[in-house]
Scaffold this motif. Structure first.
Motif, short mmCIF file in Angstrom:
data_model
loop_
_atom_site.label_atom_id
_atom_site.label_comp_id
_atom_site.label_asym_id
_atom_site.label_seq_id
_atom_site.Cartn_x
_atom_site.Cartn_y
_atom_site.Cartn_z
N ILE A 4 0.87 -1.18 0.00
CA ILE A 4 0.00 0.00 0.00
C ILE A 4 0.91 1.23 0.00
CG2 ILE A 4 -1.75 1.30 1.26
CD1 ILE A 4 -2.57 -1.41 2.54
N LYS A 5 0.71 2.11 -0.98
CA LYS A 5 1.54 3.31 -1.09
C LYS A 5 0.65 4.54 -1.19
CE LYS A 5 4.76 0.53 -3.65
NZ LYS A 5 4.88 -0.02 -4.97
N LEU A 6 0.92 5.50 -0.34
CA LEU A 6 0.22 6.78 -0.36
C LEU A 6 1.23 7.84 -0.76
CD1 LEU A 6 -2.15 8.75 0.43
CD2 LEU A 6 -1.10 8.82 2.68
N THR A 7 0.87 8.67 -1.72
CA THR A 7 1.71 9.77 -2.15
C THR A 7 0.91 11.05 -2.03
OG1 THR A 7 2.84 8.30 -3.73
CG2 THR A 7 3.13 10.66 -4.04
N SER A 8 1.49 12.05 -1.34
CA SER A 8 0.80 13.33 -1.17
C SER A 8 1.81 14.41 -0.83
CB SER A 8 -0.26 13.24 -0.07
OG SER A 8 0.34 13.27 1.20
N THR A 9 1.31 15.64 -0.79
CA THR A 9 2.14 16.74 -0.29
C THR A 9 2.06 16.73 1.23
OG1 THR A 9 0.33 18.33 -0.28
CG2 THR A 9 1.63 18.14 -2.33
N SER A 10 2.96 17.45 1.84
CA SER A 10 2.99 17.49 3.31
C SER A 10 1.71 18.10 3.87
CB SER A 10 4.21 18.28 3.78
OG SER A 10 4.20 19.60 3.26
N ASP A 11 1.25 19.19 3.29
CA ASP A 11 0.03 19.83 3.79
C ASP A 11 -1.19 18.92 3.63
OD1 ASP A 11 1.33 22.14 4.59
OD2 ASP A 11 0.93 23.22 2.73
N ASP A 12 -1.28 18.22 2.52
CA ASP A 12 -2.41 17.31 2.31
C ASP A 12 -2.37 16.13 3.28
OD1 ASP A 12 -3.57 18.88 0.37
OD2 ASP A 12 -2.81 17.70 -1.31
N LEU A 13 -1.18 15.62 3.57
CA LEU A 13 -1.06 14.52 4.53
C LEU A 13 -1.55 14.96 5.91
CD1 LEU A 13 -0.09 11.71 5.43
CD2 LEU A 13 2.17 12.73 5.78
N VAL A 14 -1.10 16.10 6.36
CA VAL A 14 -1.52 16.61 7.67
C VAL A 14 -3.02 16.87 7.68
CG1 VAL A 14 -1.28 18.53 9.29
CG2 VAL A 14 0.76 17.54 8.23
N ALA A 15 -3.55 17.46 6.61
CA ALA A 15 -4.99 17.74 6.53
C ALA A 15 -5.81 16.45 6.52
CB ALA A 15 -5.29 18.57 5.28
N LEU A 16 -5.33 15.42 5.82
CA LEU A 16 -6.03 14.13 5.81
C LEU A 16 -6.14 13.55 7.21
CD1 LEU A 16 -4.54 12.33 2.67
CD2 LEU A 16 -6.94 12.87 3.06
N VAL A 17 -5.03 13.51 7.91
CA VAL A 17 -5.01 12.91 9.24
C VAL A 17 -5.85 13.72 10.22
CG1 VAL A 17 -3.54 12.29 11.19
CG2 VAL A 17 -2.81 11.74 8.87
N ASN A 18 -5.85 15.03 10.07
CA ASN A 18 -6.62 15.89 10.96
C ASN A 18 -8.11 15.96 10.60
OD1 ASN A 18 -4.42 16.50 12.55
ND2 ASN A 18 -3.89 18.31 11.37
N GLY A 19 -8.51 15.27 9.54
CA GLY A 19 -9.91 15.26 9.14
C GLY A 19 -10.36 16.50 8.40
N GLU A 20 -9.41 17.29 7.94
CA GLU A 20 -9.73 18.53 7.22
C GLU A 20 -9.83 18.31 5.72
OE1 GLU A 20 -6.39 20.83 8.45
OE2 GLU A 20 -7.05 20.89 10.54
N LEU A 21 -9.42 17.14 5.25
CA LEU A 21 -9.46 16.81 3.83
C LEU A 21 -10.08 15.43 3.69
CD1 LEU A 21 -8.60 17.58 0.91
CD2 LEU A 21 -6.38 16.54 1.39
N ASN A 22 -11.11 15.32 2.88
CA ASN A 22 -11.79 14.07 2.66
C ASN A 22 -10.94 13.17 1.76
OD1 ASN A 22 -13.62 12.37 0.76
ND2 ASN A 22 -14.90 12.80 2.55
N VAL A 23 -10.71 11.94 2.20
CA VAL A 23 -9.85 11.01 1.47
C VAL A 23 -10.37 10.76 0.05
CG1 VAL A 23 -8.93 8.67 1.40
CG2 VAL A 23 -9.06 9.87 3.57
N MET A 24 -11.66 10.48 -0.07
CA MET A 24 -12.21 10.17 -1.39
C MET A 24 -12.13 11.36 -2.34
SD MET A 24 -12.84 7.04 -1.60
CE MET A 24 -13.74 7.00 -3.12
N GLN A 25 -12.44 12.55 -1.84
CA GLN A 25 -12.35 13.74 -2.69
C GLN A 25 -10.91 14.03 -3.08
OE1 GLN A 25 -14.30 16.73 -0.34
NE2 GLN A 25 -16.33 16.24 -1.16
N ALA A 26 -9.99 13.87 -2.14
CA ALA A 26 -8.58 14.10 -2.44
C ALA A 26 -8.06 13.09 -3.46
CB ALA A 26 -7.75 14.04 -1.17
#
Length: 112
Positions: A68-90
């Motif tokens: 399993i590999k996840l690739t993202s920017t640093s801001d998007d990673l932090v936002a994903l974990v903090n619940g500020e960015l929806n995984v499916m939409q991203a």
């Protein structure tokens, strides 16, 4: 741009959250996969093992053989974990990339 330490903290936060739900996850899933997270704007990667609903052995460095590999920017990673960015939409908009088998993706949805 988030720092490497902020990305590491976000992944550790995710690991803690999964550990809190591990008992319920173990009942639902038999899931043991290597994982890697690549942070493109910092040119850094982390890897570990997803096992029994928990992330273990989280360390800096890439694992090109990860299942399993996840690739993202640093801001998007932090936002994903903090619940500020929806995984499916991203994922559907291309902000993050998830490289995993279809069945692994379905299992991941149950964990998160």
């Amino acid at each position: 741009m988030a720092t490497v330490d902020e990305c590491r903290a976000a992944l550790e936060k995710l690991a803690t959250r999964l550990a809190e739900n591990a008992a319920a996850a173990r009942e639902k899933l038999d899931f043991d996969r290597s994982l890697a997270c690549r942070v493109t704007d910092l040119n850094v990667a982390f890897h570990g093992q997803l096992q029994g609903g928990q992330i273990s052995g989280l360390t800096e460095g890439d694992d090109p053989r990860a299942k399993i590999k996840l690739t993202s920017t640093s801001d998007d990673l932090v936002a994903l974990v903090n619940g500020e960015l929806n995984v499916m939409q991203a994922w559907t908009s291309g902000r993050i990339k998830i490289d995993a088998g279809v069945f692994d993706l379905l299992k991941l949805r149950k964990l998160l």
